[in-house]
Design a protein around this motif. Structure first.
Motif, short mmCIF file in Angstrom:
data_model
loop_
_atom_site.label_atom_id
_atom_site.label_comp_id
_atom_site.label_asym_id
_atom_site.label_seq_id
_atom_site.Cartn_x
_atom_site.Cartn_y
_atom_site.Cartn_z
N UNK A 207 0.87 -1.17 0.00
CA UNK A 207 0.00 0.00 0.00
C UNK A 207 0.91 1.23 0.00
N UNK A 208 0.83 2.03 -1.04
CA UNK A 208 1.73 3.18 -1.18
C UNK A 208 0.91 4.46 -1.30
N UNK A 209 1.57 5.56 -1.05
CA UNK A 209 0.96 6.88 -1.18
C UNK A 209 1.74 7.68 -2.22
N UNK A 210 1.04 8.61 -2.86
CA UNK A 210 1.73 9.51 -3.76
C UNK A 210 2.60 10.47 -2.96
N UNK A 211 3.72 10.94 -3.56
CA UNK A 211 4.18 10.66 -4.92
C UNK A 211 4.77 9.26 -5.05
N UNK A 212 4.53 8.63 -6.20
CA UNK A 212 5.03 7.29 -6.48
C UNK A 212 5.77 7.31 -7.81
N UNK A 213 6.97 6.76 -7.82
CA UNK A 213 7.69 6.55 -9.07
C UNK A 213 7.10 5.27 -9.68
N UNK A 214 6.32 5.41 -10.74
CA UNK A 214 5.55 4.29 -11.28
C UNK A 214 6.36 3.37 -12.17
N UNK A 215 7.61 3.70 -12.46
CA UNK A 215 8.40 2.88 -13.37
C UNK A 215 8.56 1.45 -12.82
N UNK A 216 8.14 0.47 -13.61
CA UNK A 216 8.27 -0.93 -13.22
C UNK A 216 7.16 -1.42 -12.31
N UNK A 217 6.17 -0.58 -12.03
CA UNK A 217 5.11 -0.95 -11.10
C UNK A 217 3.74 -0.95 -11.77
N UNK A 218 2.86 -1.75 -11.24
CA UNK A 218 1.43 -1.67 -11.53
C UNK A 218 0.74 -1.08 -10.31
N UNK A 219 -0.12 -0.07 -10.53
CA UNK A 219 -0.81 0.59 -9.44
C UNK A 219 -2.31 0.34 -9.53
N UNK A 220 -2.91 -0.05 -8.42
CA UNK A 220 -4.36 -0.21 -8.31
C UNK A 220 -4.89 0.87 -7.38
N UNK A 221 -5.65 1.85 -7.87
CA UNK A 221 -6.19 2.89 -6.98
C UNK A 221 -7.13 2.27 -5.96
N UNK A 222 -6.97 2.66 -4.70
CA UNK A 222 -7.82 2.12 -3.64
C UNK A 222 -8.76 3.17 -3.07
N UNK A 223 -8.20 4.24 -2.52
CA UNK A 223 -9.06 5.26 -1.91
C UNK A 223 -8.28 6.55 -1.72
N UNK A 224 -9.02 7.62 -1.47
CA UNK A 224 -8.42 8.90 -1.13
C UNK A 224 -8.78 9.27 0.30
N UNK A 225 -7.93 10.05 0.92
CA UNK A 225 -8.14 10.47 2.31
C UNK A 225 -8.07 11.98 2.44
N UNK A 226 -8.94 12.53 3.27
CA UNK A 226 -8.83 13.93 3.63
C UNK A 226 -7.50 14.16 4.35
#
Length: 271
Positions: free
Chosen positions: A143-162
């Motif tokens: 489980x990661x948070x932005x900013x994310x270096x997306x190179x070599x990764x697949x990202x599945x959006x989960x949720x946003x937080x206040x």
């Protein structure tokens, strides 16, 4: 010609430090040995990797390109080593990384219920290593948070937080019910990459607490962090117009792992 990963590791050490002596110390080898290995790598590639003169060591264009390519290459090799080691130990295992504030308990339990033969473990990751720990195989999925270096990764959006402002308890705005970003104009902002008095960047949310409580500045954190971490010398106030903090599930893009896919399905449902 097969690329010698040992020579590549030596090259990366020199490229990062731009000093053969310090690189040799990091690698625990003699400097003449290191120099010979670098010359051998340059011969293998038929390209000069460093410019060396009385002013020091600098990367050539070929060296800069090799450095960009070497990090994911070495990470992939380390990941393969880790996975082979795990397989040799017997039972299947899944290591799930998570950032501060993200609760993974429910997803881990749901996954374990469907895969009782898999040993599941959780490991905290930080802003500056979340991608690397996935790519080198330390964690299988995170489980990661932005900013994310997306190179070599697949990202599945989960949720946003206040996001909420983290303030010293005695701050003039600490008693407010909510804030706008403009209310914080003129404040000193702390960010993870900011160096402290000893030039050490902030790595963890706990280090942010110490800086904020000490009056060094303020920062924004996800509301889940505020919910999990309470201190009498820290106040949290929601900032209603701050962009939400985005949480993603991330894994190595080129990896075809049934366990990772199964966990992603569980996490996506519970995201």
């Amino acid at each position: 010609m097969d690329l010698d990963l040992r020579k590549v590791r030596y090259f990366v050490a020199v490229a990062e430090l731009l000093h053969f002596g310090r690189a040799a110390e990091r690698l625990h080898i003699a400097q003449p040995v290191l120099s010979r290995q670098i010359r051998s790598l340059e011969k293998d590639l038929d390209a000069g990797l460093f410019d060396r003169d009385s002013h020091g060591v600098r990367l050539t264009a070929a060296g800069r390109q090799l450095l960009d390519d070497s990090r994911p290459l070495l990470a992939a090799a380390e990941a393969a080593r880790r996975r082979a080691h795990r397989a040799a130990r017997g039972p299947r295992r899944l290591v799930v990384g998570f950032r501060a504030g993200v609760v993974v308990t429910h997803a881990l339990r749901a996954f374990s219920a469907g895969h009782p033969d898999v040993d599941v473990a959780a490991r905290r990751v930080e802003w500056d290593d979340q991608e690397q720990l996935i790519l080198d195989g330390t964690v299988d999925v995170a489980y990661v948070r932005r900013p994310v270096d997306e190179r070599g990764l697949t990202l599945l959006p989960l949720f946003g937080e206040t996001r909420v402002a983290m303030l010293p308890a005695a701050h003039r705005l600490a008693g407010k019910q909510e804030l706008l970003l403009c209310d914080l104009d003129g404040e000193t902002w702390l960010r993870y990459s900011d160096p402290g008095p000893d030039d050490t960047p902030i790595r963890t949310v706990e280090e942010k607490f110490e800086r904020v409580a000490g009056g060094a500045g303020i920062t924004l954190v996800p509301e889940s962090v505020a919910a999990q971490y309470s201190r009498p010398d820290i106040a949290y106030v929601p900032v209603t117009d701050a962009p939400p903090d985005q949480v993603f599930l991330a894994w190595e893009a080129d990896r075809r792992a049934p366990l990772v896919a199964a966990f992603a399905e569980v996490a996506g449902v519970r995201g």
